[in-house]
Design a protein around this motif. Structure first.
Motif, PDB file in Angstrom:
ATOM      1  N   ALA A  58       0.815  -1.218   0.000  1.00 36.00           N
ATOM      2  CA  ALA A  58       0.000   0.000   0.000  1.00 36.00           C
ATOM      3  C   ALA A  58       0.848   1.268   0.000  1.00 36.00           C
ATOM      4  N   ILE A  59       2.163   1.108   0.175  1.00 35.77           N
ATOM      5  CA  ILE A  59       3.038   2.285   0.261  1.00 35.77           C
ATOM      6  C   ILE A  59       3.528   2.671  -1.127  1.00 35.77           C
ATOM      7  N   GLN A  60       3.268   3.913  -1.510  1.00 31.69           N
ATOM      8  CA  GLN A  60       3.776   4.422  -2.792  1.00 31.69           C
ATOM      9  C   GLN A  60       5.166   5.012  -2.575  1.00 31.69           C
ATOM     10  N   ALA A  61       6.184   4.275  -3.038  1.00 30.54           N
ATOM     11  CA  ALA A  61       7.569   4.710  -2.826  1.00 30.54           C
ATOM     12  C   ALA A  61       7.983   5.781  -3.828  1.00 30.54           C
ATOM     13  N   LEU A  62       7.529   5.643  -5.068  1.00 34.47           N
ATOM     14  CA  LEU A  62       7.785   6.654  -6.102  1.00 34.47           C
ATOM     15  C   LEU A  62       6.448   7.081  -6.694  1.00 34.47           C
ATOM     16  N   GLN A  63       6.283   8.389  -6.827  1.00 30.83           N
ATOM     17  CA  GLN A  63       4.974   8.916  -7.229  1.00 30.83           C
ATOM     18  C   GLN A  63       5.093   9.770  -8.487  1.00 30.83           C
ATOM     19  N   GLY A  64       5.342   9.096  -9.586  1.00 28.77           N
ATOM     20  CA  GLY A  64       5.347   9.773 -10.874  1.00 28.77           C
ATOM     21  C   GLY A  64       6.590  10.593 -11.165  1.00 28.77           C
ATOM     22  N   ILE A  65       7.775  10.033 -10.885  1.00 25.42           N
ATOM     23  CA  ILE A  65       8.997  10.818 -11.114  1.00 25.42           C
ATOM     24  C   ILE A  65       9.430  10.722 -12.576  1.00 25.42           C
ATOM     25  N   SER A  66      10.003  11.813 -13.069  1.00 27.04           N
ATOM     26  CA  SER A  66      10.540  11.876 -14.436  1.00 27.04           C
ATOM     27  C   SER A  66      11.905  12.560 -14.387  1.00 27.04           C
ATOM     28  N   PHE A  67      12.884  11.977 -15.076  1.00 24.06           N
ATOM     29  CA  PHE A  67      14.196  12.607 -15.162  1.00 24.06           C
ATOM     30  C   PHE A  67      14.964  12.009 -16.332  1.00 24.06           C
ATOM     31  N   VAL A  68      16.032  12.694 -16.722  1.00 24.01           N
ATOM     32  CA  VAL A  68      16.874  12.190 -17.812  1.00 24.01           C
ATOM     33  C   VAL A  68      18.336  12.190 -17.368  1.00 24.01           C
ATOM     34  N   VAL A  69      19.092  11.266 -17.948  1.00 21.82           N
ATOM     35  CA  VAL A  69      20.548  11.230 -17.788  1.00 21.82           C
ATOM     36  C   VAL A  69      21.121  11.191 -19.195  1.00 21.82           C
ATOM     37  N   ASN A  70      21.864  12.236 -19.558  1.00 24.66           N
ATOM     38  CA  ASN A  70      22.471  12.292 -20.883  1.00 24.66           C
ATOM     39  C   ASN A  70      23.820  11.591 -20.888  1.00 24.66           C
ATOM     40  N   LYS A  71      24.191  11.083 -22.043  1.00 24.09           N
ATOM     41  CA  LYS A  71      25.468  10.377 -22.180  1.00 24.09           C
ATOM     42  C   LYS A  71      26.619  11.278 -21.732  1.00 24.09           C
TER      43      LYS A  71
END
Length: 234
Positions: free
Chosen positions: A13-26
């Motif tokens: 029932a625990i939401q550990a991540l709630q809709g995260i967005s990110f990028v890592v470029n080369k």
């Protein structure tokens, strides 16, 4: 290189991540900072296939890896240096390095890469026949990084590499991270020592209770009053 969009991860029932967005470029060093329980390790574990995503996408080099098995993700060039080192304590240093190459079949390449790890970490060569559990904390961290290098990673995920280390060793480990990056390995760094992480990173994201609340260049975040108060002792 890596694009995470609207990622949700739950433990029951625990939401550990709630809709995260990110990028890592080369070629970048990107750091995730935040307090204990913010979701940093969960993020890395989701990227590695260790914990399943409830929804969202994880794209690595144009391939959706969100539902792939962990060993297949390693084969693509993503490897994790886990929190707490997690070396195989009863195996020798050399056996630990060989375990890092378990997805590979190129025997001569594996030997070359072990030699390369020993050149980078001379202390590991001296202790190559010792059980990994007899090494100091700093040596175990070097072994954990060396084991990860045996996969020939293009993206290395580092989870709290400075944890439990003396200040001088912390400096040494962060120099190693910078060297790996200069040699072509892209780095996603999770680190509670926000000051050190921001010092070497190109960009940073701040996680709080499963959400990204702030992002920017490392310099911008280092100069942010909120970040200084919350994480830098300012």
């Amino acid at each position: 290189m890596l694009k995470v969009e609207n990622l949700y991860v739950s433990y029951g029932a625990i939401q550990a991540l709630q809709g995260i967005s990110f990028v890592v470029n080369k070629g970048e060093i990107v750091t995730l900072i935040g307090a204990n329980g913010a979701g940093k390790t969960t993020t890395l574990n989701a990227l590695c296939g260790i914990v399943p995503a409830a929804s969202g996408s994880i794209i690595f080099e144009d391939k959706n890896i969100g539902s792939m098995e962990a060993h297949d993700i390693v084969s693509l060039g993503i490897t994790q240096v886990p929190e707490g080192r997690r070396v195989f304590a009863d195996l020798t240093v050399e056996d630990n390095l060989n375990m890092g190459a378990y997805t590979r079949k190129d025997v001569s390449g594996i030997k070359q890469d072990i030699e390369s790890v020993y050149e980078r970490f001379p202390r590991l060569r001296e202790r190559r026949k010792q059980p990994a559990g007899t090494l100091s904390g700093g040596e175990q961290q070097m072994l954990a990084i060396g084991r990860a290098l045996m996969t020939r990673p293009r993206l290395m995920l580092l989870d709290e590499p400075s944890m439990g280390l003396a200040p001088l060793l912390v400096m040494e480990i962060f120099e190693i991270i910078q060297d790996l990056n200069k040699e072509g390995t892209t780095i996603l760094l999770v680190e509670q020592n926000a000051h050190m992480a921001l010092k070497i990173a190109n960009r940073a994201y701040v996680l709080e209770t499963g959400r990204i609340v702030l992002q920017g260049t490392a310099k911008e975040l280092m100069e942010s009053e909120d970040i200084q108060k919350a994480y830098l002792g300012g």
